[in-house]
Scaffold this motif. Sequence first.
Motif, PDB file in Angstrom:
ATOM      1  N   HIS A  38       9.131   1.208  -3.629  1.00  0.00           N
ATOM      2  CA  HIS A  38       9.115   2.137  -2.350  1.00  0.00           C
ATOM      3  C   HIS A  38       9.589   1.160  -1.136  1.00  0.00           C
ATOM      4  N   ALA A  39       9.668   0.100  -1.131  1.00  0.00           N
ATOM      5  CA  ALA A  39      10.136  -0.675  -0.110  1.00  0.00           C
ATOM      6  C   ALA A  39      10.979  -1.926  -0.697  1.00  0.00           C
ATOM      7  N   PRO A  40      12.219  -1.835  -1.214  1.00  0.00           N
ATOM      8  CA  PRO A  40      13.055  -2.802  -1.704  1.00  0.00           C
ATOM      9  C   PRO A  40      13.187  -4.048  -0.832  1.00  0.00           C
ATOM     10  N   LEU A  41      13.316  -5.157  -1.134  1.00  0.00           N
ATOM     11  CA  LEU A  41      13.191  -6.359  -0.231  1.00  0.00           C
ATOM     12  C   LEU A  41      14.613  -6.131   0.804  1.00  0.00           C
ATOM     13  N   ALA A  42      15.712  -5.954   0.069  1.00  0.00           N
ATOM     14  CA  ALA A  42      16.988  -6.077   1.024  1.00  0.00           C
ATOM     15  C   ALA A  42      16.593  -4.915   2.121  1.00  0.00           C
ATOM     16  N   GLN A  43      16.265  -3.611   1.970  1.00  0.00           N
ATOM     17  CA  GLN A  43      15.887  -2.789   2.827  1.00  0.00           C
ATOM     18  C   GLN A  43      14.937  -3.078   3.734  1.00  0.00           C
ATOM     19  N   ARG A  44      14.034  -3.959   3.135  1.00  0.00           N
ATOM     20  CA  ARG A  44      12.906  -4.036   4.142  1.00  0.00           C
ATOM     21  C   ARG A  44      13.408  -5.328   5.133  1.00  0.00           C
TER      22      ARG A  44
ATOM     23  N   VAL B 159       0.868  -1.341  -0.090  1.00  0.00           N
ATOM     24  CA  VAL B 159      -0.019   0.132   0.104  1.00  0.00           C
ATOM     25  C   VAL B 159       0.782   1.278   0.051  1.00  0.00           C
ATOM     26  N   GLY B 160       2.130   1.084   0.018  1.00  0.00           N
ATOM     27  CA  GLY B 160       2.886   2.283  -0.121  1.00  0.00           C
ATOM     28  C   GLY B 160       3.978   2.477   1.300  1.00  0.00           C
ATOM     29  N   LEU B 161       4.045   1.655   2.081  1.00  0.00           N
ATOM     30  CA  LEU B 161       4.779   1.725   3.202  1.00  0.00           C
ATOM     31  C   LEU B 161       6.413   1.527   2.897  1.00  0.00           C
ATOM     32  N   SER B 162       6.992   2.365   3.543  1.00  0.00           N
ATOM     33  CA  SER B 162       8.566   2.525   3.448  1.00  0.00           C
ATOM     34  C   SER B 162       9.053   1.239   4.344  1.00  0.00           C
ATOM     35  N   PRO B 163      10.260   0.832   4.084  1.00  0.00           N
ATOM     36  CA  PRO B 163      10.884  -0.077   5.018  1.00  0.00           C
ATOM     37  C   PRO B 163      10.744   0.243   6.614  1.00  0.00           C
ATOM     38  N   GLU B 164      11.044   1.446   6.528  1.00  0.00           N
ATOM     39  CA  GLU B 164      10.960   2.066   7.993  1.00  0.00           C
ATOM     40  C   GLU B 164       9.606   1.848   8.759  1.00  0.00           C
TER      41      GLU B 164
ATOM     42  N   ASN C 242       9.197  -7.149  -4.025  1.00  0.00           N
ATOM     43  CA  ASN C 242      10.501  -6.392  -4.109  1.00  0.00           C
ATOM     44  C   ASN C 242       9.939  -4.871  -4.761  1.00  0.00           C
ATOM     45  N   PRO C 243       8.997  -4.196  -4.165  1.00  0.00           N
ATOM     46  CA  PRO C 243       8.627  -3.007  -4.771  1.00  0.00           C
ATOM     47  C   PRO C 243       9.536  -1.835  -4.700  1.00  0.00           C
TER      48      PRO C 243
END
Length: 424
Positions: A197-203, A164-169, A194-195
Motif C-alpha cells: 500500500h506504500a511502496p518504498l520508492a513511491q514513499r 497502518v495503511g497510509l498511502s505514500p501521499e 516496502n508494503p
Amino acid sequence: MNSQMIRATYLIETPLDPARVAEVMAGEQSCGTFTRVQGETDELRARARAVVEDITLLDAADRPALPNAWLERQHPDAARYQRARVRIAFPTANIGANLPTLAATVSGNLYDLGEVTGLRLERLSLPSNYRAQFDMPRLGIAGTRRATGVARGPLVGTIIKPNVGLSPEQTAHLVAQLCAAGVDFIKDDEVCANPAHAPLAQRVEAVMAVVRAHRDRTGRDVMVAFNISDETDAMLRHADLIERAGGSCVMASLNWCGYSAIQTLRRHTPLALHGHRNGYGALARHPLLGIGFQAYQVLWRLAGVDHMHVHGLQGKFSQTDDEVVESARDCLAPLASGLDDAVMPAFSSGQWAGTVPATWDALHTDDLMFMSGGGILAHPDGPAAGVQSIRDAWDAVRAGKTLAEYAAQAPALQRALAHFGGAA
C-alpha cells in the motif's frame, strides 16, 4: 596484559566446578577441547588457545535456570547450581577482522554447552588496533548534528507508521505536518519497509518532496530514517534511491538483516545508518541466557551504525530504567581507548515531556535522540505544541528547575503535564 586479546565476560550457571567449565568454554571456542589433541603442541596452544583470566563465584540456586538433557543424563543427582562471572581472553589472530566470526567466537556453541544451565555474554572489550580494523560510524553524534543543524539539545523525533495503511501521499502529508511542528528526526516503524500500500520508492519520492520543500522554506533539514530492511542487494538499491532524493538516513532492523548485510550497507552508503534493535528481547530478556546490551552494541558498532535504540525511561517495554540508562552510556562510550566512535542513543517507547527529567538526571547529556509518538501527536494543542513541550522540558532540566516550575512560563509544557499525567 596482552593487547592482542579480545576479552569477553560471561555469567554462567552450572552444577559442576565453574573453573573446569570456564576451561571448557575457552577450549570450545579456540582449540576445540579442554584437553590436548593430536598435533596440539605447546607452541600452538600458547598462540591460539583462549585463556581464562578471572572467575568470580556468585550465588547458587537449587533449581536450574534452563533445561539441560546432557546434565540430566550425566549428573542426575545435581542439586546445587553455582553461578559465576567468567572472563575469557581470545587471541585476535584466531579471528581477524571478521565480524561474523568474532560473534561466533564469543557466543556460538557456548549457548549449547552441556556443562551449563545458564550462559549470558555480558561484556566485550577490544584492543584499539583491532577495533580500528572495522567500520567506524559514518556520521556518529557530531555528523548527525551537522546533518540536522541541531548544535545544542537532543534531537527531538517521532515515529510514523505507514504500516497502518497510509498511502505514500498520506505519509508525506503527515511528514509535512511533523516538519512544520519542528521535529528534527522522523523514523519509519520497524515493521514498515516496502508494503504494497506504500511502496518504498513511491514513499521516498513523496516524503522527500515535502522535506526538501520544508528545507527550502525554512533552511532546516529534517532527518528521515527510511526503513530499508530487506535482502542485501535490495537495501543497497534503496539506499541509493534515498541518497538521490536528498535523504540523509536509512534504517535497518539489525537482528534480521545480519552482521554481513549491515557491514555491506555501511560500506556502500554515506548516509546515516539508524540501527533498530527490534527482537533484542529474544536475545536478552532471560537473565541467564543470551547477550547483554554492552556486548550486543559492541558487535553492531563494529558494523558501522551511527544510531542505536536503547528504549526509553519509564517506557512501555520490559527493561528497567537502570538497564536503559546503562545502554545509553554504553553507546556514548568509546569502544577502545583513544577513539572517537560513539554512536547516538535513540530513546523511544512511551517518551514525552514528563520523562525528560529522569533522562537528564541519569545521563547529564543531550547527545541523544528523544523520540516521542503520542507525546507529540496526541498533545491537546497539536504536534507543534507537543514538540515545544519536550523542548521546554529540556530547557527546564538544564536550568535546574522542575517541570512544574518551568511550566508557569511555558504553556505547551503546562498543557502536556495536565494532559499526560502531571509534573515529573
